[in-house]
Design a protein around this motif. Structure first.
Motif, PDB file in Angstrom:
ATOM      1  N   ARG A 104       0.800  -1.222   0.000  1.00  0.00           N
ATOM      2  CA  ARG A 104       0.000   0.000   0.000  1.00  0.00           C
ATOM      3  C   ARG A 104       0.830   1.268   0.000  1.00  0.00           C
ATOM      4  NH1 ARG A 104      -2.744   2.568   5.156  1.00  0.00           N
ATOM      5  NH2 ARG A 104      -2.279   4.318   3.785  1.00  0.00           N
ATOM      6  N   ARG A 126       0.013   7.407  10.048  1.00  0.00           N
ATOM      7  CA  ARG A 126       0.406   6.958  11.392  1.00  0.00           C
ATOM      8  C   ARG A 126       0.742   8.166  12.254  1.00  0.00           C
ATOM      9  NH1 ARG A 126       4.691   2.066  10.444  1.00  0.00           N
ATOM     10  NH2 ARG A 126       3.267   0.573   9.510  1.00  0.00           N
ATOM     11  N   ASP A 131       3.682   1.122  16.149  1.00  0.00           N
ATOM     12  CA  ASP A 131       2.715   1.841  15.314  1.00  0.00           C
ATOM     13  C   ASP A 131       1.428   2.082  16.109  1.00  0.00           C
ATOM     14  OD1 ASP A 131       0.859   2.646  13.435  1.00  0.00           O
ATOM     15  OD2 ASP A 131       1.210   0.997  12.047  1.00  0.00           O
ATOM     16  N   ASN A 141      -1.394   2.960  15.163  1.00  0.00           N
ATOM     17  CA  ASN A 141      -2.585   2.396  14.513  1.00  0.00           C
ATOM     18  C   ASN A 141      -2.902   1.005  15.043  1.00  0.00           C
ATOM     19  OD1 ASN A 141      -2.678   4.636  12.949  1.00  0.00           O
ATOM     20  ND2 ASN A 141      -2.023   3.658  11.052  1.00  0.00           N
ATOM     21  N   ASP A 165      -6.396  -3.817   4.474  1.00  0.00           N
ATOM     22  CA  ASP A 165      -5.671  -3.147   3.383  1.00  0.00           C
ATOM     23  C   ASP A 165      -6.183  -3.498   1.991  1.00  0.00           C
ATOM     24  OD1 ASP A 165      -3.986  -1.632   4.934  1.00  0.00           O
ATOM     25  OD2 ASP A 165      -2.306  -3.027   4.829  1.00  0.00           O
ATOM     26  N   LYS A 223      -9.520   0.498   2.524  1.00  0.00           N
ATOM     27  CA  LYS A 223      -9.390   1.918   2.860  1.00  0.00           C
ATOM     28  C   LYS A 223      -8.973   2.616   1.571  1.00  0.00           C
ATOM     29  CE  LYS A 223      -6.229   1.112   5.949  1.00  0.00           C
ATOM     30  NZ  LYS A 223      -5.305   1.204   7.100  1.00  0.00           N
TER      31      LYS A 223
HETATM   32  C1  GAL Z   1      -0.515   0.578   9.403  1.00  0.00           C
HETATM   33  C2  GAL Z   1      -1.532   0.898   8.356  1.00  0.00           C
HETATM   34  C3  GAL Z   1      -1.998  -0.344   7.673  1.00  0.00           C
HETATM   35  C4  GAL Z   1      -0.869  -1.273   7.289  1.00  0.00           C
HETATM   36  C5  GAL Z   1       0.241  -1.326   8.312  1.00  0.00           C
HETATM   37  C6  GAL Z   1       1.504  -2.013   7.817  1.00  0.00           C
HETATM   38  O1  GAL Z   1      -0.091   1.712  10.016  1.00  0.00           O
HETATM   39  O2  GAL Z   1      -2.652   1.527   8.943  1.00  0.00           O
HETATM   40  O3  GAL Z   1      -2.787   0.016   6.564  1.00  0.00           O
HETATM   41  O4  GAL Z   1      -0.398  -0.990   6.031  1.00  0.00           O
HETATM   42  O5  GAL Z   1       0.569  -0.077   8.801  1.00  0.00           O
HETATM   43  O6  GAL Z   1       2.209  -1.246   6.944  1.00  0.00           O
END
Ligand code: GAL
Length: 354
Positions: A52, A127, A171, A173, A257, A277
């Motif tokens: 992505r 992020r 991360d 997220n 993803d 997304k």
């Molecule tokens: C996250 C993101 C995801 C995924 C993941 C790994 O921060 O929201 O969509 O890609 O990283 O790269």
């Protein structure tokens, strides 16, 4: 006869001039120094190995170009110190705005401070950077991503043993997603319907890591009906472990993803869901704002999000759960991938009529 004066051969002069010109060209390449009117945006991505991010980069660049700006893309190769240094270098070279996909949520506050001291605005792209007071955090509703994952799992397996594979601990997220997911699972756990047999955080969201983890669990004799995989790469690693043990059919597995591989696995009945997304919405939205920031324009209304120290502006786009029932509608008719791409491994007579 005069002595002591040596004639310099003509080839030596050529060599010297060529050398000096090469040096000058290299220097220019290394430090672009922004001294004209072109808006320059630095886009610093944590790694290029995730499918992505390559799409994010291409769409972001194209949109910025359309708006008359130039983008300098840098890869941090999953290295926090390197990412910090790249940010400082780009600031020193005169970028107008920075968009950063942070590798480590905790490690970039000082670099952001350095950017701010030099009047460069910083966008936390997808992020969040913690405690850094970024000028904008633009992403999806990552809590909702987790909620959709959890909901799909309980809808399909309301009672059973769950194995949870969260994203990377570096991360933010991953934590938002986990919270969203647990908001759905917790009542089932409390009611004794769902048992969490084990849980882990997958380093750098790598498939090799999730593969090894699931392999270990199987070898330890742990049984499970559901794998909550936080994204499609994590799901891919887990699925490789399941398939080596002929367990693919027995486990409900999630993702995130809408990577092409995941969409193919969904129509093949190997992976059960993913979360789509719209990268175009995010990348184009961020590029537009980066240009606005460079021009000193207002970026409009935003929500707010707590970065642990400051409330920062937050734009959160909506994610969509995708499974075999709506993949044609969302992914194919929505134009993310073609039918040929998604159904590449399926006999043509079994393709849907679009
Ligand atoms: C996250 C993101 C995801 C995924 C993941 C790994 O921060 O929201 O969509 O890609 O990283 O790269």
């Amino acid at each position: 006869m005069k002595t002591g004066k040596r004639l310099i051969p003509i080839w030596a002069i050529f060599m010297t001039v060529a050398f000096l010109l090469t040096m000058a060209a290299c220097k220019k390449e290394e430090a672009f120094i922004n001294n004209d009117d072109t808006i320059i945006i630095g886009f610093v991505i944590e790694t290029m190995t995730v499918e992505r991010w390559q799409l994010d980069r291409d769409i972001f660049e194209a949109k910025a170009k359309e708006l008359g700006a130039k983008v300098i893309v840098k890869n941090a190769y999953e290295d926090a110190e390197r990412q910090d240094q790249i940010i400082r270098d780009l600031v020193a070279q005169g970028v107008d705005t920075l968009a950063v996909v942070a590798y480590d949520k905790e490690s970039l506050a000082d670099a952001v401070k350095y950017a701010h001291e030099h009047n460069v605005k910083v966008i936390a792209y997808d992020r969040l950077i913690m405690g850094a007071d970024v000028d904008l955090y633009i992403s999806f509703d990552n809590y909702e991503v987790g909620r959709l994952i959890g909901q799909s799992a309980v809808d399909n397996v309301p009672e059973g043993r769950y194995l949870i594979l969260n994203g990377a601990q570096t991360d933010n997220n991953a934590f938002m997603l986990n919270e969203g997911c647990m908001s759905v699972l917790q009542p089932y756990i409390d009611a004794g319907k769902i048992e969490i047999v084990d849980e882990t955080w997958v380093e750098a969201w790598r498939d090799e890591v999730s593969y090894q983890y699931v392999t270990d669990k199987i070898e330890q004799g742990i049984e499970f009906d559901v794998i909550i995989a936080a994204n499609d790469r994590v799901a891919e690693g887990a699925l490789n472990a399941l398939s080596e043990n002929r367990l693919t059919d027995q486990v409900y597995i999630t993702g995130q993803d809408a990577e092409l591989g995941a969409c193919q696995r969904i129509v093949e009945g190997i992976q059960d869901m993913t979360v789509y997304k719209s990268i175009s919405v995010l990348a184009e939205g961020a590029a537009e704002i980066a240009v606005k920031m460079a021009k000193g324009e207002d970026i409009g209304d935003c929500g707010l999000y707590d970065d642990g120290k400051y409330m920062v502006k937050y734009i959160a786009y909506e994610p969509v759960a995708v499974n075999k029932d709506n993949i044609n509608e969302i992914i194919i008719k929505g134009g993310f991938y073609t039918i040929e791409q998604v159904y590449a491994n399926i006999d043509k007579e079994n393709w849907p009529e679009n």
